[in-house]
Enzyme design. Structure first.
Site, PDB file in Angstrom:
ATOM      1  N   THR A 316       0.844  -1.186   0.000  1.00  0.00           N
ATOM      2  CA  THR A 316       0.000   0.000   0.000  1.00  0.00           C
ATOM      3  C   THR A 316       0.885   1.243   0.000  1.00  0.00           C
ATOM      4  OG1 THR A 316      -1.761   1.198   1.184  1.00  0.00           O
ATOM      5  CG2 THR A 316      -0.204  -0.036   2.530  1.00  0.00           C
ATOM      6  N   HIS A 368       2.342 -11.676  14.098  1.00  0.00           N
ATOM      7  CA  HIS A 368       3.396 -12.205  14.971  1.00  0.00           C
ATOM      8  C   HIS A 368       3.142 -13.667  15.346  1.00  0.00           C
ATOM      9  CE1 HIS A 368       6.981 -11.848  17.114  1.00  0.00           C
ATOM     10  NE2 HIS A 368       6.713 -10.882  17.966  1.00  0.00           N
TER      11      HIS A 368
END
Length: 397
Positions: A316, A368
């Site tokens: 993006t 994560h």
């Protein structure tokens, strides 16, 4: 001639009527744009199937399903007259929500959350339960156990929309905007999102682009931008750190050996992320052509469902709008998204000297649960190296 809702893809079971561009009684020509059906993923344009006079059956905002009639075209030159009133007959009772078939998306939510369809208040036509109704029911807190007898209290009414002020304007969210909001929140809630940052000196990429942009455009018919360099660097980094290109499926990890890069595009209706397929097989020119075609299709509303599904990683570019730094949200079920930002001339220390360099902050948001901090930092450093020394990509270093 009936105007029916077309099939909108296997995963799209319903949509809502957008703005009608013509009114009942208007004369229309074949292929005139009449209305758009807004779905969870794309807007489908409906055109007139023949010359004639339009009669609208379903109003704006109505929820519709594939095959449902939303209007008619009369070839007589006048809108269809209403049928004469028949003798008074008993009006059939409105079907209970539990008696109306559920769409596949609603069935999935009901099954996953052990909901009772008869206890869900449907907001669709004839009490049909919409996906939003099922999600709201799933998110509602479980009813509390009966408390000890207390003095009777007045029933609490459901919270109503607040009143708008004299300088406020209430507008219903489009289906696409509702989907964007829901998916972003689901992404936040489901992944262990973390963002790591770095900065890249764009001097060499800008010099290379400036040196070859004219001959590149003449040769390939497309401008040489920054996105091709970033896409090439991302693919190389994904090949080195495969966890960033993977996704979690239950208790399994799916490692992907294909590189389909989503490119976030801002449109008037909201953010969409079309996918550039097999980016690892494309040249810089192929990447630029592919991104340009996807961007045009997004702005024109011509994207297909296939072009919006199956990405493995997303890029993006907030720098287009002047963003200096951001923390992009993951595009679920992907495990990583790279945020590009504005290029700013800043004083930098190079070999003991202060020099002015065009610098860009990079942000990598990652899940994560699957990507360790070391892997995330290594991934971003790899992109930095490839951009600061573009020859590395050519030499596969």
């Amino acid at each position: 001639m009936t105007i029916a809702v077309p099939t909108m893809g296997e995963s799209v079971a319903e949509g809502s009527i957008g703005t009608w561009h013509r009114k009942s009684g208007d004369a229309v020509k074949k292929d005139d744009l009449l209305v758009e059906i807004e779905t969870d993923k794309v807007a489908v344009e409906i055109v007139a199937p023949a010359d004639g006079v339009l009669e609208i059956v379903e109003a704006e905002g109505a929820t519709v399903t594939p095959g449902q009639a939303i209007g008619r075209i009369s070839g007589s030159g006048a809108a269809a007259a209403p049928a004469p009133a028949a003798a008074a007959a008993p009006v059939p009772a409105k079907a209970a929500a539990g008696d109306i078939p559920l769409s596949p998306s609603v069935q999935r939510i009901v099954a996953e959350n052990n909901l009772d369809p008869k206890a869900i208040q449907g907001s669709g036509k004839d009490g049909r339960i919409l996906k939003g109704d099922a999600l709201e029911a799933a998110a509602a807190p479980a009813p509390a156990a009966p408390a000890a007898a207390t003095p009777a209290a007045a029933p609490v009414a459901a919270s109503a929309p607040r009143e708008t002020g004299p300088r406020e304007n209430r507008v219903k969210m489009t289906r696409l905007r509702q989907t964007i909001a829901r998916r972003l929140k689901e992404s936040q809630n489901s992944a262990a999102q973390l963002t790591t940052f770095n900065e890249v000196d764009m001097t060499n990429v800008m010099a290379l682009r400036s040196q070859y942009k004219e001959v590149f455009e003449k040769r390939h018919g497309v401008k040489l931008g920054f996105m091709s360099f970033f896409t090439r660097a991302v693919v190389a980094a994904l090949q080195e750190i495969p966890a960033v290109n993977a996704e979690i499926d239950g208790t399994d990890i799916i490692y992907k050996n294909h590189y389909d890069i989503g490119v976030a595009v801002g449109t008037e209706k909201g953010l969409v992320v079309p996918v550039l397929r097999d980016a690892d097989t494309l040249s810089l020119a192929g990447i630029e052509k592919g991104i340009a075609a996807l961007g045009k299709a997004a702005r024109d509303g011509d994207l297909t469902l296939d072009q919006l599904q199956g990405g493995t990683f997303t890029i993006t570019n907030g720098g287009t709008y002047g963003s200096l730094m951001s923390t992009p949200i993951l595009n679920a079920p992907q495990s990583g998204i790279l945020g590009m930002h504005n290029i700013v001339q800043r004083p930098m220390a190079v070999n003991g000297q202060v020099v002015i360099r065009p610098m860009m902050y990079l942000a990598l948001s990652y899940d994560h649960r699957i990507v360790d901090g070391k892997e995330a930092v290594t991934f971003l450093v790899r992109i930095k190296e490839l951009l600061e020394d573009p020859a590395r990509a050519l030499l596969d270093l």
